[in-house]
Design a protein around this motif. Structure first.
Motif, PDB file in Angstrom:
ATOM      1  N   THR A   1       1.374   5.302   0.933  1.00 51.84           N
ATOM      2  CA  THR A   1       0.834   6.627   1.695  1.00 51.84           C
ATOM      3  C   THR A   1       1.178   7.628   0.892  1.00 51.84           C
ATOM      4  OG1 THR A   1       1.372   5.267   3.792  1.00 51.84           O
ATOM      5  CG2 THR A   1       1.124   7.561   3.816  1.00 51.84           C
TER       6      THR A   1
ATOM      7  N   ASP B   1       0.899  -1.198   0.072  1.00 50.95           N
ATOM      8  CA  ASP B   1       0.056  -0.195  -0.086  1.00 50.95           C
ATOM      9  C   ASP B   1       0.633   1.377   0.115  1.00 50.95           C
ATOM     10  OD1 ASP B   1       0.711   0.397   2.680  1.00 50.95           O
ATOM     11  OD2 ASP B   1      -1.557  -0.039   3.626  1.00 50.95           O
TER      12      ASP B   1
ATOM     13  N   GLY C   1      -3.706   5.090   1.207  1.00 52.38           N
ATOM     14  CA  GLY C   1      -4.062   5.752   2.362  1.00 52.38           C
ATOM     15  C   GLY C   1      -3.450   7.229   2.285  1.00 52.38           C
TER      16      GLY C   1
ATOM     17  N   TYR D   1     -11.744   3.744   8.679  1.00 56.43           N
ATOM     18  CA  TYR D   1     -10.456   3.589   7.661  1.00 56.43           C
ATOM     19  C   TYR D   1      -9.885   4.684   7.018  1.00 56.43           C
ATOM     20  CZ  TYR D   1     -12.858  -1.174   8.540  1.00 56.43           C
ATOM     21  OH  TYR D   1     -13.063  -2.372   9.157  1.00 56.43           O
TER      22      TYR D   1
ATOM     23  N   GLY E   1      -3.402  -0.841  -1.813  1.00 52.24           N
ATOM     24  CA  GLY E   1      -4.077  -0.051  -1.062  1.00 52.24           C
ATOM     25  C   GLY E   1      -3.593   1.460  -1.250  1.00 52.24           C
TER      26      GLY E   1
ATOM     27  N   THR F   1     -13.042   3.733  -2.839  1.00 49.05           N
ATOM     28  CA  THR F   1     -12.563   4.508  -1.512  1.00 49.05           C
ATOM     29  C   THR F   1     -13.528   4.326  -0.343  1.00 49.05           C
ATOM     30  OG1 THR F   1     -11.392   6.193  -2.715  1.00 49.05           O
ATOM     31  CG2 THR F   1     -11.746   6.684  -0.574  1.00 49.05           C
TER      32      THR F   1
ATOM     33  N   TYR G   1      -9.164   5.138   3.440  1.00 47.60           N
ATOM     34  CA  TYR G   1      -8.231   4.010   2.557  1.00 47.60           C
ATOM     35  C   TYR G   1      -8.985   3.475   1.193  1.00 47.60           C
ATOM     36  CZ  TYR G   1      -5.075   0.347   2.641  1.00 47.60           C
ATOM     37  OH  TYR G   1      -3.990  -0.571   2.213  1.00 47.60           O
TER      38      TYR G   1
END
Length: 257
Positions: free
Chosen positions: A17, A15, A61, A44, A59, A38, A47
């Motif tokens: 960031t 994932d 985030g 979450y 993923g 989303t 996310y």
């Protein structure tokens, strides 16, 4: 397709960031043909799950306030017990950067650093088991760490995740081991101390499959990303290193026969 996430001790998720998810979501959906779903549940934190052909791939985030680390991808390794894995990591010379935490009904996660400082995530699955597709275009095809302390990280990953190894080379020019769970290759460890630029720490990276590496690299730049290493042939496919418009880097592997 293969269910790699079902193999305990193997990479099971990636994932990102990101400091601006809205800017990079179109980059990834266009480049790989992913969908982006989303979750608006505050639990979450916005996310996003990227998917392909109805299966989860990765993923995304948003960077949280106070978190200095943004625009970076994280690899996760599957664990049956995140608490036990974190404890093993600390005992084996690693560092627990984020203690195990429950993520709703999805599973539990932790963030570790190995003895060379490379950051790796741990995922204990509940409702979210990880990758739905691997080893095909638009999906993860390989994971590896470029390490400044090769001798220390081999026993670390063996102790913590149960890896055994098959050496691909053991010279000053090329020192690389493929990690195995049983008879299945799951990841690579490269001795990178001699060639990583000064100040660049050990790190984990992953490869996403594409039909044509050269065409994918051209599309990266059209979409506002950047090329860090031009495509080059290897025994495993045509490889390149690229980054999204905000600088998050990842590798691509051409799978055209």
């Amino acid at each position: 397709m293969p269910d790699r996430q079902s193999l305990t001790g193997a990479p099971c998720w990636i994932d990102l960031t990101s400091s601006d998810p809205a800017q990079v979501i179109p980059f990834y959906t266009d480049l790989f043909g992913w969908t982006a779903d989303t979750d608006e549940d505050p639990e979450y934190g916005g996310y996003t799950i990227f998917g392909k052909n109805g299966s989860p791939i990765a993923g995304l985030g948003p960077q949280q306030p106070g978190n200095p680390y943004g625009n970076i991808w994280t690899n996760y390794i599957s664990s049956e017990d995140a608490q036990a894995t974190a404890a093993k990591a600390a005992d084996a010379g690693g560092r627990v950067m984020m203690p195990p935490m429950v993520v709703g009904d999805q599973g539990s996660m932790a963030i570790l650093a190995d003895p060379a400082g490379a950051v790796i995530g741990v995922w204990q699955a509940d409702q979210h088991s990880g990758f739905g597709l691997v080893d095909e275009p638009g999906a993860p095809v390989w994971h590896e760490t470029l390490s400044r302390n090769y001798a220390a990280v081999l026993p670390f990953y063996a102790d913590v995740f149960g890896w055994s190894y098959e050496s691909m080379g053991d010279s000053t020019e090329f020192r690389y081991s493929q990690a195995k769970i049983g008879d299945r290759m799951v990841a690579g460890i490269m001795d990178a101390d001699a060639f990583l630029p000064e100040g660049v720490p050990s790190f984990w990276q992953f490869y996403l499959g594409v039909d044509d590496a050269d065409a994918a690299v051209a599309r990266v730049t059209e979409l506002g990303g950047s090329v860090q290493r031009e495509p080059e042939d290897s025994p495993f496919g045509r490889l390149a290193s690229v980054a999204d418009p905000l600088g998050a880097s990842f590798q691509i592997m051409g799978m055209r026969s």
